[in-house]
Design an enzyme around this catalytic site. Structure first.
Site, PDB file in Angstrom:
ATOM      1  N   HIS A  82     -22.761  54.429  59.998  1.00 42.29           N
ATOM      2  CA  HIS A  82     -21.652  54.332  61.073  1.00 42.29           C
ATOM      3  C   HIS A  82     -20.574  55.197  60.456  1.00 42.29           C
ATOM      4  O   HIS A  82     -20.278  55.725  59.470  1.00 42.29           O
ATOM      5  CB  HIS A  82     -21.175  53.004  61.151  1.00 42.29           C
ATOM      6  CG  HIS A  82     -19.897  52.998  61.982  1.00 42.29           C
ATOM      7  ND1 HIS A  82     -20.081  52.737  63.155  1.00 42.29           N
ATOM      8  CD2 HIS A  82     -18.694  52.768  61.623  1.00 42.29           C
ATOM      9  CE1 HIS A  82     -18.839  52.817  63.676  1.00 42.29           C
ATOM     10  NE2 HIS A  82     -17.942  52.882  62.833  1.00 42.29           N
ATOM     11  N   ASP A 161     -16.292  41.177  70.322  1.00 43.51           N
ATOM     12  CA  ASP A 161     -15.636  42.241  69.687  1.00 43.51           C
ATOM     13  C   ASP A 161     -15.082  43.162  70.757  1.00 43.51           C
ATOM     14  O   ASP A 161     -14.031  43.682  70.985  1.00 43.51           O
ATOM     15  CB  ASP A 161     -16.525  43.241  68.881  1.00 43.51           C
ATOM     16  CG  ASP A 161     -15.865  44.409  68.411  1.00 43.51           C
ATOM     17  OD1 ASP A 161     -14.814  44.366  67.893  1.00 43.51           O
ATOM     18  OD2 ASP A 161     -16.236  45.438  68.954  1.00 43.51           O
ATOM     19  N   ARG A 168      -6.639  43.881  71.653  1.00 37.36           N
ATOM     20  CA  ARG A 168      -5.866  44.834  70.600  1.00 37.36           C
ATOM     21  C   ARG A 168      -5.394  46.188  71.037  1.00 37.36           C
ATOM     22  O   ARG A 168      -4.417  46.617  70.565  1.00 37.36           O
ATOM     23  CB  ARG A 168      -6.949  44.835  69.493  1.00 37.36           C
ATOM     24  CG  ARG A 168      -7.394  43.750  68.602  1.00 37.36           C
ATOM     25  CD  ARG A 168      -8.559  43.923  67.771  1.00 37.36           C
ATOM     26  NE  ARG A 168      -8.201  44.876  66.619  1.00 37.36           N
ATOM     27  CZ  ARG A 168      -8.993  45.621  66.056  1.00 37.36           C
ATOM     28  NH1 ARG A 168     -10.410  45.581  66.275  1.00 37.36           N
ATOM     29  NH2 ARG A 168      -8.793  46.474  65.298  1.00 37.36           N
ATOM     30  N   SER A 183     -14.530  44.243  63.199  1.00 37.88           N
ATOM     31  CA  SER A 183     -14.992  44.985  64.445  1.00 37.88           C
ATOM     32  C   SER A 183     -16.135  45.626  64.177  1.00 37.88           C
ATOM     33  O   SER A 183     -17.141  45.715  64.815  1.00 37.88           O
ATOM     34  CB  SER A 183     -13.918  45.503  65.092  1.00 37.88           C
ATOM     35  OG  SER A 183     -14.129  46.571  66.064  1.00 37.88           O
ATOM     36  N   LYS A 187     -20.602  44.882  65.010  1.00 30.73           N
ATOM     37  CA  LYS A 187     -21.490  45.495  65.668  1.00 30.73           C
ATOM     38  C   LYS A 187     -22.654  46.013  64.641  1.00 30.73           C
ATOM     39  O   LYS A 187     -23.988  46.267  65.529  1.00 30.73           O
ATOM     40  CB  LYS A 187     -20.708  46.905  66.303  1.00 30.73           C
ATOM     41  CG  LYS A 187     -20.037  46.333  67.566  1.00 30.73           C
ATOM     42  CD  LYS A 187     -19.175  47.492  67.998  1.00 30.73           C
ATOM     43  CE  LYS A 187     -17.829  47.782  67.189  1.00 30.73           C
ATOM     44  NZ  LYS A 187     -16.793  48.182  67.740  1.00 30.73           N
TER      45      LYS A 187
HETATM   46  N1  URA Z   1     -13.683  51.087  65.575  1.00 31.86           N
HETATM   47  C1  URA Z   1     -14.331  49.920  66.035  1.00 31.86           C
HETATM   48  O1  URA Z   1     -15.137  49.767  66.413  1.00 31.86           O
HETATM   49  N2  URA Z   1     -13.190  48.878  65.662  1.00 31.86           N
HETATM   50  C2  URA Z   1     -11.936  48.898  65.333  1.00 31.86           C
HETATM   51  O2  URA Z   1     -11.269  48.121  65.463  1.00 31.86           O
HETATM   52  C3  URA Z   1     -11.723  50.265  64.922  1.00 31.86           C
HETATM   53  C4  URA Z   1     -12.427  51.392  65.031  1.00 31.86           C
END
Ligand code: URA
Length: 438
Positions: A82, A161, A168, A183, A187
């Site tokens: 990621h 999320d 957010r 967050s 994922k």
């Molecule tokens: N990328 C994400 O997936 N979540 C966040 O909160 C910030 C960056």
């Protein structure tokens, strides 16, 4: 009533229990808590923080809000990668090809671009015919036969999320280490991989502007990975300048091919090799980094990684002829130089603005509905530390729409600082964080 008590607790900077957190996340996802109460909780968390236990509980609640991908049909240890996002970040397909050439499967779901930051699947879709939309059986089959497949996000992964992130975004609570960490990790964990490699970008083109904060975020994420029994490593890497030479979609694919064909030797190649070596390490291919690095070098220099990339493109319906001869990619109608306004050293980039300029040219999306111009983007002629003469091209802007050139040129010129002193070189990789560093 329960939500009120929970808000009161966090307002007083007290610790939330795993049950409190699971309740808030579940109830909000099911529309049983109004936005104003969830906003208040997020703001208290952004101000008062959460410890690693609370952050892991938040991650777990968000993972459990949706499906967990089952990758058991793929043979071997699956490592996910990621990147926290940046400008010109085109590493995933190159890294995937190198790792697959070393015999480790890569099953990657990637995202689209939004705003100044590019998305891998848009870049791959610039290859004529390449589809990112495959049924999961076909995805697994390509990983098992070719060794690597990159598709778009599928399934209902961490829907909590998605909903919380939307809130957010409009309540100034994106910038919170525990909220960002939970967050991202929710994922990744829902994605079903056995181990996770994180590329945490830092600098003017990244979410995290200073190394100290990036290290803090990386440590929280490595700790969360551990609490799910998924070995996690983070590299803190530099995003103070666009990565490599090209920004765009097909322009970035052309640069990926140049690296895979050993025609490009710079920072992009170096970073791809470092990320690939860490993925091999996490997959348990070899347990010393030097051997992992040597295997990756060999996979790249022998052309095996290029072959894997070519096979993946073919298996996903892409036109191999453009991979073999990138000059066959469609070219933009307008390719315009941007001239330096003064002579001197390139001292810095406001990298986010370079990404915006590329987006304005058509290579990115201003809204989710925007269509991408695959020929659009920027080729950088001068990088940080280079000297330029007044009037010399700093970059070329590529676009199909003449009306976009002026705005993009202004943004780009505004993004480059030229001065008389040679800037100090910056490291490409600042730190590597493993569970031993916690
Ligand atoms: N990328 C994400 O997936 N979540 C966040 O909160 C910030 C960056």
């Amino acid at each position: 009533m329960r939500m009120y008590e929970l808000l009161d607790k966090k307002r007083l900077a007290r610790k939330l229990s795993a049950d409190d957190i699971a309740y808030a996340v579940q109830a909000y996802t099911k529309d049983e808590i109004p936005d104003y109460q969830m906003s208040a909780l997020l703001m208290s968390i952004a101000i008062n923080g959460m410890d690693n236990e609370e952050t892991a509980a938040m991650t777990k609640a968000m993972v459990e809000s949706g499906e967990i991908a089952d990758l058991s049909a793929i043979r071997g240890v699956k490592v996910d990668k990621h990147s926290s996002g940046g400008v010109g970040d085109k590493t995933s397909p190159v890294v995937g090809a190198i790792v697959a050439a070393c015999g480790v499967p890569v099953a990657k779901m990637s995202g689209r671009s939004l705003g100044f930051s590019g998305g891998t699947v848009d870049k791959l879709e610039s290859i004529p015919g390449y589809t990112i939309d495959l049924p999961k059986e076909k995805f697994f089959e390509i990983v098992n036969t070719v060794g690597v497949s990159i598709i778009g996000q599928t399934g209902n992964l961490a829907p909590a999320d998605k909903k919380i992130y939307g809130l957010r975004d409009v309540t100034a609570t994106v910038e919170s280490t525990p909220l960002i960490a939970s967050s991202i990790m929710s994922k990744k964990i829902a994605g079903g991989a056995d181990a996770i490699l994180l590329d945490v970008k830092v600098g003017s083109g990244a979410f995290m502007k200073d190394v100290e904060k990036a290290v803090q975020l990386a440590k929280v994420m490595v700790s969360i990975g551990g609490s799910f029994h998924k070995e996690t490593i983070a590299l803190i890497t530099q995003m103070d300048s666009p990565l490599g030479k090209n920004i765009g979609t097909s322009l970035e694919v052309i640069e990926m091919i140049a690296v895979l064909q050993n025609e490009e030797q710079g920072e992009l190649k170096e970073l791809c090799l470092a990320l690939a070596a860490n993925m091999l390490y996490l997959a348990g291919k070899e347990r010393d980094m030097e051997t992992c690095a040597a295997l990756c070098e060999q996979a790249l220099s022998s052309g095996k990684a290029f072959e894997k990339f070519r096979e993946m493109v073919g298996a996903q319906g892409g036109d191999i002829s453009v991979i073999d001869d990138p000059s066959l990619f469609a070219q933009a109608k307008y390719i315009v130089p941007v001239a330096a306004k003064q002579s001197g050293y390139i001292q810095s980039f406001r990298t986010e603005r370079c990404g915006m300029a590329s987006m304005v040219l058509g290579a990115g999306r201003e809204t989710k509905q925007s269509l991408i111009d695959y020929t659009a983007g920027i080729t950088l002629i001068a990088k940080r530390g280079d000297t330029v003469q007044q009037g010399q091209p700093l970059a070329y802007l590529h676009t199909s729409d003449e009306n976009k050139i002026k705005r993009a040129e202004e943004l780009f010129l505004n993004a480059v600082t030229i001065g008389q002193e040679k800037p100090q070189p910056q490291p490409l990789i600042y730190q590597r964080i493993t569970s031993a560093d916690l």
